[in-house]
Each structure stands twice: as C-alpha cells, then as structure tokens.
Design a protein around this motif. Structure first.
Motif, PDB file in Angstrom:
ATOM      1  N   GLU A   1       2.981  13.427   5.394  1.00  0.00           N
ATOM      2  CA  GLU A   1       2.501  13.843   4.076  1.00  0.00           C
ATOM      3  C   GLU A   1       2.024  12.667   3.241  1.00  0.00           C
ATOM      4  OE1 GLU A   1       5.967  15.741   2.598  1.00  0.00           O
ATOM      5  OE2 GLU A   1       5.716  17.566   3.825  1.00  0.00           O
ATOM      6  N   SER A   2       2.181  11.446   3.739  1.00  0.00           N
ATOM      7  CA  SER A   2       1.889  10.240   2.959  1.00  0.00           C
ATOM      8  C   SER A   2       0.498   9.695   3.260  1.00  0.00           C
ATOM      9  CB  SER A   2       2.934   9.163   3.268  1.00  0.00           C
ATOM     10  OG  SER A   2       4.240   9.627   2.990  1.00  0.00           O
ATOM     11  N   GLY A   3      -0.083   9.081   2.249  1.00  0.00           N
ATOM     12  CA  GLY A   3      -1.355   8.406   2.461  1.00  0.00           C
ATOM     13  C   GLY A   3      -1.182   7.022   3.031  1.00  0.00           C
ATOM     14  N   ALA A   4      -0.031   6.406   2.759  1.00  0.00           N
ATOM     15  CA  ALA A   4       0.270   5.071   3.277  1.00  0.00           C
ATOM     16  C   ALA A   4       1.773   4.921   3.412  1.00  0.00           C
ATOM     17  CB  ALA A   4      -0.290   3.990   2.352  1.00  0.00           C
ATOM     18  N   ILE A   5       2.184   4.058   4.364  1.00  0.00           N
ATOM     19  CA  ILE A   5       3.587   3.732   4.588  1.00  0.00           C
ATOM     20  C   ILE A   5       3.729   2.224   4.484  1.00  0.00           C
ATOM     21  CG2 ILE A   5       5.546   3.945   6.142  1.00  0.00           C
ATOM     22  CD1 ILE A   5       3.960   6.131   7.622  1.00  0.00           C
ATOM     23  N   LEU A   6       4.734   1.777   3.724  1.00  0.00           N
ATOM     24  CA  LEU A   6       4.908   0.347   3.483  1.00  0.00           C
ATOM     25  C   LEU A   6       6.272  -0.128   3.964  1.00  0.00           C
ATOM     26  CD1 LEU A   6       3.979  -1.567   0.236  1.00  0.00           C
ATOM     27  CD2 LEU A   6       6.232  -1.883   1.266  1.00  0.00           C
ATOM     28  N   VAL A   7       6.284  -1.271   4.656  1.00  0.00           N
ATOM     29  CA  VAL A   7       7.524  -1.993   4.954  1.00  0.00           C
ATOM     30  C   VAL A   7       7.275  -3.476   4.707  1.00  0.00           C
ATOM     31  CG1 VAL A   7       8.461  -0.391   6.653  1.00  0.00           C
ATOM     32  CG2 VAL A   7       6.958  -2.224   7.403  1.00  0.00           C
ATOM     33  N   GLY A   8       8.320  -4.192   4.352  1.00  0.00           N
ATOM     34  CA  GLY A   8       8.197  -5.618   4.133  1.00  0.00           C
ATOM     35  C   GLY A   8       8.033  -6.380   5.438  1.00  0.00           C
TER      36      GLY A   8
ATOM     37  N   PRO B   1      -7.167  10.804   7.909  1.00  0.00           N
ATOM     38  CA  PRO B   1      -7.006  10.046   9.152  1.00  0.00           C
ATOM     39  C   PRO B   1      -5.790  10.541   9.929  1.00  0.00           C
ATOM     40  CG  PRO B   1      -7.335   8.572   7.281  1.00  0.00           C
ATOM     41  CD  PRO B   1      -7.125   9.935   6.712  1.00  0.00           C
ATOM     42  N   GLU B   2      -5.810  10.346  11.243  1.00  0.00           N
ATOM     43  CA  GLU B   2      -4.706  10.802  12.074  1.00  0.00           C
ATOM     44  C   GLU B   2      -3.383  10.176  11.646  1.00  0.00           C
ATOM     45  OE1 GLU B   2      -3.508  11.131  16.832  1.00  0.00           O
ATOM     46  OE2 GLU B   2      -5.209   9.896  16.197  1.00  0.00           O
ATOM     47  N   TYR B   3      -3.432   8.909  11.240  1.00  0.00           N
ATOM     48  CA  TYR B   3      -2.235   8.187  10.812  1.00  0.00           C
ATOM     49  C   TYR B   3      -2.395   7.702   9.375  1.00  0.00           C
ATOM     50  CZ  TYR B   3      -0.953   7.902  15.769  1.00  0.00           C
ATOM     51  OH  TYR B   3      -0.619   8.196  17.063  1.00  0.00           O
ATOM     52  N   PRO B   4      -1.318   7.647   8.611  1.00  0.00           N
ATOM     53  CA  PRO B   4      -1.381   6.997   7.304  1.00  0.00           C
ATOM     54  C   PRO B   4      -1.716   5.518   7.456  1.00  0.00           C
ATOM     55  CG  PRO B   4       0.661   8.258   7.575  1.00  0.00           C
ATOM     56  CD  PRO B   4       0.029   8.177   8.916  1.00  0.00           C
ATOM     57  N   VAL B   5      -2.247   4.932   6.395  1.00  0.00           N
ATOM     58  CA  VAL B   5      -2.464   3.491   6.359  1.00  0.00           C
ATOM     59  C   VAL B   5      -1.101   2.805   6.437  1.00  0.00           C
ATOM     60  CG1 VAL B   5      -3.351   1.565   4.984  1.00  0.00           C
ATOM     61  CG2 VAL B   5      -4.538   3.774   4.979  1.00  0.00           C
ATOM     62  N   LYS B   6      -1.011   1.748   7.237  1.00  0.00           N
ATOM     63  CA  LYS B   6       0.231   0.978   7.321  1.00  0.00           C
ATOM     64  C   LYS B   6       0.082  -0.291   6.489  1.00  0.00           C
ATOM     65  CE  LYS B   6       0.921   0.627  11.806  1.00  0.00           C
ATOM     66  NZ  LYS B   6       1.669   0.468  13.080  1.00  0.00           N
TER      67      LYS B   6
ATOM     68  N   GLY C   1      -3.387   3.549  12.750  1.00  0.00           N
ATOM     69  CA  GLY C   1      -4.716   3.349  12.194  1.00  0.00           C
ATOM     70  C   GLY C   1      -4.858   2.059  11.415  1.00  0.00           C
ATOM     71  N   ASP C   2      -5.413   2.170  10.196  1.00  0.00           N
ATOM     72  CA  ASP C   2      -5.706   0.991   9.389  1.00  0.00           C
ATOM     73  C   ASP C   2      -4.430   0.307   8.909  1.00  0.00           C
ATOM     74  OD1 ASP C   2      -8.375   1.570   9.684  1.00  0.00           O
ATOM     75  OD2 ASP C   2      -8.566   2.568   7.733  1.00  0.00           O
ATOM     76  N   LYS C   3      -4.520  -1.036   8.774  1.00  0.00           N
ATOM     77  CA  LYS C   3      -3.402  -1.828   8.266  1.00  0.00           C
ATOM     78  C   LYS C   3      -3.877  -2.721   7.130  1.00  0.00           C
ATOM     79  CE  LYS C   3      -2.229  -1.024  12.761  1.00  0.00           C
ATOM     80  NZ  LYS C   3      -3.173  -0.639  13.844  1.00  0.00           N
ATOM     81  N   ILE C   4      -3.011  -2.891   6.136  1.00  0.00           N
ATOM     82  CA  ILE C   4      -3.295  -3.776   5.006  1.00  0.00           C
ATOM     83  C   ILE C   4      -2.117  -4.715   4.817  1.00  0.00           C
ATOM     84  CG2 ILE C   4      -3.854  -3.945   2.547  1.00  0.00           C
ATOM     85  CD1 ILE C   4      -4.812  -1.061   2.638  1.00  0.00           C
ATOM     86  N   VAL C   5      -2.412  -5.978   4.615  1.00  0.00           N
ATOM     87  CA  VAL C   5      -1.405  -6.980   4.285  1.00  0.00           C
ATOM     88  C   VAL C   5      -1.631  -7.408   2.841  1.00  0.00           C
ATOM     89  CG1 VAL C   5      -0.518  -9.295   4.740  1.00  0.00           C
ATOM     90  CG2 VAL C   5      -1.264  -7.843   6.639  1.00  0.00           C
ATOM     91  N   TYR C   6      -0.620  -7.246   2.000  1.00  0.00           N
ATOM     92  CA  TYR C   6      -0.673  -7.757   0.629  1.00  0.00           C
ATOM     93  C   TYR C   6       0.144  -9.040   0.571  1.00  0.00           C
ATOM     94  CZ  TYR C   6      -2.724  -3.354  -0.916  1.00  0.00           C
ATOM     95  OH  TYR C   6      -3.559  -2.276  -1.090  1.00  0.00           O
TER      96      TYR C   6
END
Length: 223
Positions: free
Chosen positions: A43-50, A78-83, A103-108
């Motif tokens: 149900e999420s658009g993105a999933i975040l872990v440190g 998308p098939e997977y949420p953004v990681k 799928g897509d990954k973002i590093v902040y």
C-alpha cells in the motif's frame, strides 16, 4: 507541496527490544504479522530503512506477494514501491541485496557524504543531497514532489527516533511479540531524544488487532 503520510513500522518484544545481541536478525514476529507487513508495504509509495539497517540485516525489502504486486500494476503503480535509504556518511556496500532487487532506489545523504555515495552506488540508485546535514523534512518534501503518497519507515532506531523527534510521523504500527529479550545492550525501538510534548503527551490509539500470538497497535502521534 504535499508530504507523504509517514508510517513507522516496528516489532518489539514485551520488554521493548527490537532485536537481540546475536549477529543474525532475531525473528520477533510470526507468519501472520509478516504477511500483514507485506500488505502495508504494497500500500506504500516508498519504503525507507537506514543505511545501518542495510549493513546489519542485508534486506531485500520487497513486496513478496505476487498478487499484491499484480494489484499495484493493475492500479497503474510500479510493481514495487520505491526503496529509500538515508546515510550521512555515504558509506554504502553495493554488493548487498537492497540494491539488486525491486524497482527504483533513492539514497538521501548530506553534502559531505554525496561523493562517497555516488562512487559506491551511483549506478544502482539516485543519490540526493539534502544539504549540510540530513534534513528529514526536506526528504519528505522531495518524496512528495515525486508523487509518493505513503512512506513506510522500517527502521532502525536512529531513523525512527529522528522522525518522531522532528514531529514527522503520522502513524506508528507496533507489533508486540510475546517474549522477553532481557539484554541490556540489545537495540530498542527508540533512542533517547527530546520528543515534542515530552512525557506528558499521549498518542491516539486508533486500533488493536490480534495476529496469532502478536498484538498490533496503531498509534497516531500527531495532535
């Protein structure tokens, strides 16, 4: 700009720990809870872990149910949420599973860590500097600008603490496992911090549900 709804997800023992001191992740939850977490991920658009959680647990961080992935695609998502991960130093291992599944990954990161992050995983993820330091409000602004409506934060304790200390969490999903860890040096859900409202502030308890031998509590921290 609309920031995403921020849901913190955590499993804790009755005495408040999220893991034991062993080298391998200690399974606090049960099959029913893991399946429900998979639904929340879907149900999420993105999933975040440190970044520390990625280094310690080497997670894939995926929606595992094929029917849930198919439902996302049918809805035009998308098939997977953004990681998403967060690192101040840019210290990232490109061989870990996080980078090679989904799928897509973002590093902040902060400006000081940007170069190292790009060198390590720049061909596997988009690297975004949030300025002189990691600003979680700016992180949410950026995700909102990308169209992310729901952000699921799966830890670890430093990340959960940062969101709550900044008043940025909309919801806490806490699965309480019927066991005791009892190890003083084991990690807990949160680190000491100056939280908005202090100890006198009470959250709104929205729901309590039973998944096998695990109790799932839904708290809304915002007033």
């Amino acid at each position: 700009m609309t920031r995403p709804h921020v849901l913190l997800s955590v499993a804790v023992s009755v005495d408040g720990y999220i893991d034991d001191r062993s080298a391998h992740r200690f399974p606090l939850s049960n099959a029913e809870d893991f399946d429900h977490v998979d639904q929340v991920r879907a149900e999420s658009g993105a999933i975040l872990v440190g970044a520390a959680t990625i280094r310690r647990d080497n997670p894939r961080l995926l929606v595992n149910g094929a029917h849930r992935r198919a439902a996302r695609v049918a809805e035009g998502r998308p098939e997977y949420p953004v990681k998403v991960t967060v690192t101040g130093s840019g210290d990232l291992d490109p061989t870990l599973k996080f980078w090679h599944h989904g799928g897509d990954k973002i590093v902040y990161t902060a400006e000081a860590g940007r170069g190292r992050a790009v060198e390590s995983v720049g061909d596997l993820a988009e690297v975004v500097s949030l300025g002189p330091e990691v600003d979680f409000g700016a992180l949410l602004d950026d995700l909102g600008a990308r169209g992310v409506d729901r952000l699921m934060v799966e830890g670890g304790g430093t990340i959960h603490t940062a969101f709550l200390a900044a008043g940025l969490a909309d919801e806490i999903r806490m699965a309480v496992a019927p066991m005791l860890i009892g190890q003083a040096a084991a990690p807990r859900f949160l680190n000491p911090a100056e939280f908005p409202g202090g100890p006198a502030r009470r959250f709104h308890l929205e729901d309590v549900s039973k998944l096998g031998d695990v109790a799932v509590l839904r708290y809304f921290p915002k007033l």
